[in-house]
Write a protein that holds these residues in place. Structure first.
Motif, PDB file in Angstrom:
ATOM      1  N   PRO A   3       7.200  40.724 -22.892  1.00  0.00           N
ATOM      2  CA  PRO A   3       8.016  40.119 -21.636  1.00  0.00           C
ATOM      3  C   PRO A   3       7.420  38.991 -21.434  1.00  0.00           C
ATOM      4  O   PRO A   3       6.430  38.840 -21.230  1.00  0.00           O
ATOM      5  CB  PRO A   3       7.523  41.322 -20.540  1.00  0.00           C
ATOM      6  N   ILE A   5       8.757  35.286 -18.704  1.00  0.00           N
ATOM      7  CA  ILE A   5       9.881  34.797 -17.749  1.00  0.00           C
ATOM      8  C   ILE A   5       9.591  33.315 -17.733  1.00  0.00           C
ATOM      9  O   ILE A   5       8.574  32.871 -17.385  1.00  0.00           O
ATOM     10  CB  ILE A   5       9.839  35.515 -16.237  1.00  0.00           C
ATOM     11  N   TYR A  31      19.423  35.166 -21.404  1.00  0.00           N
ATOM     12  CA  TYR A  31      19.655  34.077 -20.362  1.00  0.00           C
ATOM     13  C   TYR A  31      20.408  34.576 -19.158  1.00  0.00           C
ATOM     14  O   TYR A  31      21.456  35.347 -19.409  1.00  0.00           O
ATOM     15  CB  TYR A  31      20.306  32.937 -20.885  1.00  0.00           C
ATOM     16  N   GLN A 117      18.443  40.169  -9.724  1.00  0.00           N
ATOM     17  CA  GLN A 117      17.755  39.270 -10.724  1.00  0.00           C
ATOM     18  C   GLN A 117      16.490  39.780 -11.516  1.00  0.00           C
ATOM     19  O   GLN A 117      16.160  39.669 -12.548  1.00  0.00           O
ATOM     20  CB  GLN A 117      17.541  37.928 -10.098  1.00  0.00           C
ATOM     21  N   ARG A 118      15.569  40.400 -10.363  1.00  0.00           N
ATOM     22  CA  ARG A 118      14.527  40.969 -10.791  1.00  0.00           C
ATOM     23  C   ARG A 118      14.844  42.381 -11.956  1.00  0.00           C
ATOM     24  O   ARG A 118      13.768  42.384 -12.720  1.00  0.00           O
ATOM     25  CB  ARG A 118      13.544  41.614  -9.620  1.00  0.00           C
ATOM     26  N   ALA A 121      15.511  41.299 -15.404  1.00  0.00           N
ATOM     27  CA  ALA A 121      14.055  40.642 -15.965  1.00  0.00           C
ATOM     28  C   ALA A 121      13.001  41.832 -16.672  1.00  0.00           C
ATOM     29  O   ALA A 121      12.196  41.426 -17.432  1.00  0.00           O
ATOM     30  CB  ALA A 121      13.382  39.709 -15.368  1.00  0.00           C
ATOM     31  N   LYS A 124      11.678  42.060 -20.271  1.00  0.00           N
ATOM     32  CA  LYS A 124      12.493  41.272 -21.240  1.00  0.00           C
ATOM     33  C   LYS A 124      11.908  39.717 -21.516  1.00  0.00           C
ATOM     34  O   LYS A 124      10.932  39.406 -20.379  1.00  0.00           O
ATOM     35  CB  LYS A 124      13.839  40.913 -20.699  1.00  0.00           C
ATOM     36  N   ILE A 126      13.037  36.286 -21.059  1.00  0.00           N
ATOM     37  CA  ILE A 126      14.169  35.988 -20.197  1.00  0.00           C
ATOM     38  C   ILE A 126      13.864  34.536 -19.620  1.00  0.00           C
ATOM     39  O   ILE A 126      12.861  33.980 -19.308  1.00  0.00           O
ATOM     40  CB  ILE A 126      14.596  36.949 -19.281  1.00  0.00           C
ATOM     41  N   MET A 128      15.501  32.328 -16.633  1.00  0.00           N
ATOM     42  CA  MET A 128      16.563  32.245 -15.498  1.00  0.00           C
ATOM     43  C   MET A 128      16.719  31.079 -14.684  1.00  0.00           C
ATOM     44  O   MET A 128      15.406  30.264 -14.939  1.00  0.00           O
ATOM     45  CB  MET A 128      16.411  33.619 -14.774  1.00  0.00           C
ATOM     46  N   PHE A 138      10.501  35.130  -8.950  1.00  0.00           N
ATOM     47  CA  PHE A 138       9.376  35.396  -9.964  1.00  0.00           C
ATOM     48  C   PHE A 138       8.180  34.466  -9.757  1.00  0.00           C
ATOM     49  O   PHE A 138       7.997  33.449 -10.397  1.00  0.00           O
ATOM     50  CB  PHE A 138       9.860  35.387 -11.324  1.00  0.00           C
ATOM     51  N   ALA A 141       6.023  33.927 -12.820  1.00  0.00           N
ATOM     52  CA  ALA A 141       6.826  33.558 -13.865  1.00  0.00           C
ATOM     53  C   ALA A 141       5.587  32.949 -14.907  1.00  0.00           C
ATOM     54  O   ALA A 141       4.848  32.053 -14.448  1.00  0.00           O
ATOM     55  CB  ALA A 141       7.961  32.485 -13.695  1.00  0.00           C
TER      56      ALA A 141
END
Ligand code: DC
Length: 228
Positions: A3, A5, A31, A117-118, A121, A124, A126, A128, A138, A141
């Motif tokens: 994962p 972000i 995305y 949105q949370r 993710a 993943k 991802i 964003m 995030f 992130a």
């Protein structure tokens, strides 16, 4: 894949989604265009004639709004769906572009979108993009980017984009819409657009898409190597 972000924030028409899509394609990440979510809500409010002051109607509407994204291989693009209807073009129309910033100031709308949105993710890798991804959605992130570009460059890019889509905006209207959205987005009470203190600032006024992708890819590769 581990994962990861990547949060990309910045003003309208700074090239956030172009970079986000290119990064996602290069590294095989998912995305999410968070602005498209606010646009889908604005489209729903417009079509259902929901007044932005009507808290009860807004709460009810948010329960009835379902947003998802699908990749369309023919068009080679991610498409936004509102209640199972493809709205990718409708959400970029002028009336929606005029309405979306006020809609995005509404607390209930933001809470609902941030939850989505949370969820998107979880577990993943991802990318964003949006306005409050690195500061609020995030805050931890793995990589945060804050994109900027010269206002004239932004307006010229946006104008060209709209012309290519056959949308009839004058240059003055484009400049006014960007100015108005920047103002609302950065002065609203709920999670305004801000640069996260730990964000890399990327001014792409003089960078080509390839140059900016290559530059950011170095940071992403550093991140992936550190995660192994
Ligand atoms: O990125 P965009 O222009 O499609 O975004 C549309 C609007 O949605 C923009 O005016 C601000 C708002 N927005 C937001 O408030 N927070 C986000 N994370 C993304 C977009």
């Amino acid at each position: 894949m581990k994962p990861i972000i990547i949060a990309i924030d910045g003003y309208s028409s700074c090239g956030k989604s172009t970079l986000a899509k290119a990064l996602a394609a290069r590294f095989g990440f998912a995305y999410v265009d968070s602005g498209a979510m606010y646009r889908a809500v604005a489209l729903y409010f417009m079509e259902q004639q929901i007044a932005l002051e009507d808290d009860v109607a807004i709460a009810k509407a948010l329960e009835n709004i379902h947003i998802h994204f699908e990749y369309n291989p023919d068009q080679q693009r991610n498409e936004t769906y509102l209640n199972n209807r493809m709205v990718e073009d409708d959400i970029r129309s002028k009336p929606v572009s005029d309405l979306v910033s006020p809609v995005a100031t509404i607390k209930a709308v933001r809470t609902a979108m941030v939850n989505l949105q949370r969820k998107a993710a979880v577990n993943k890798a991802i990318v964003m993009d949006g306005r409050d991804i690195g500061t609020h959605v995030f805050p931890t992130a793995d990589l945060k980017l804050f994109m900027t570009a010269d206002p004239k460059v932004r307006a010229t890019r946006r104008f060209a984009e709209l012309q290519a889509k056959g949308e009839n905006w004058s240059m003055e209207e484009v400049i006014e819409n960007l100015r108005e959205r920047d103002h609302i987005d950065s002065t609203r009470e709920e999670n305004p657009l801000r640069q996260a203190t730990d964000a890399h600032v990327l001014d792409n006024s003089d960078l080509t898409e390839q140059e900016q992708l290559d530059k950011v890819s170095i940071w992403v590769n550093g991140l992936l190597n550190a995660k192994i």
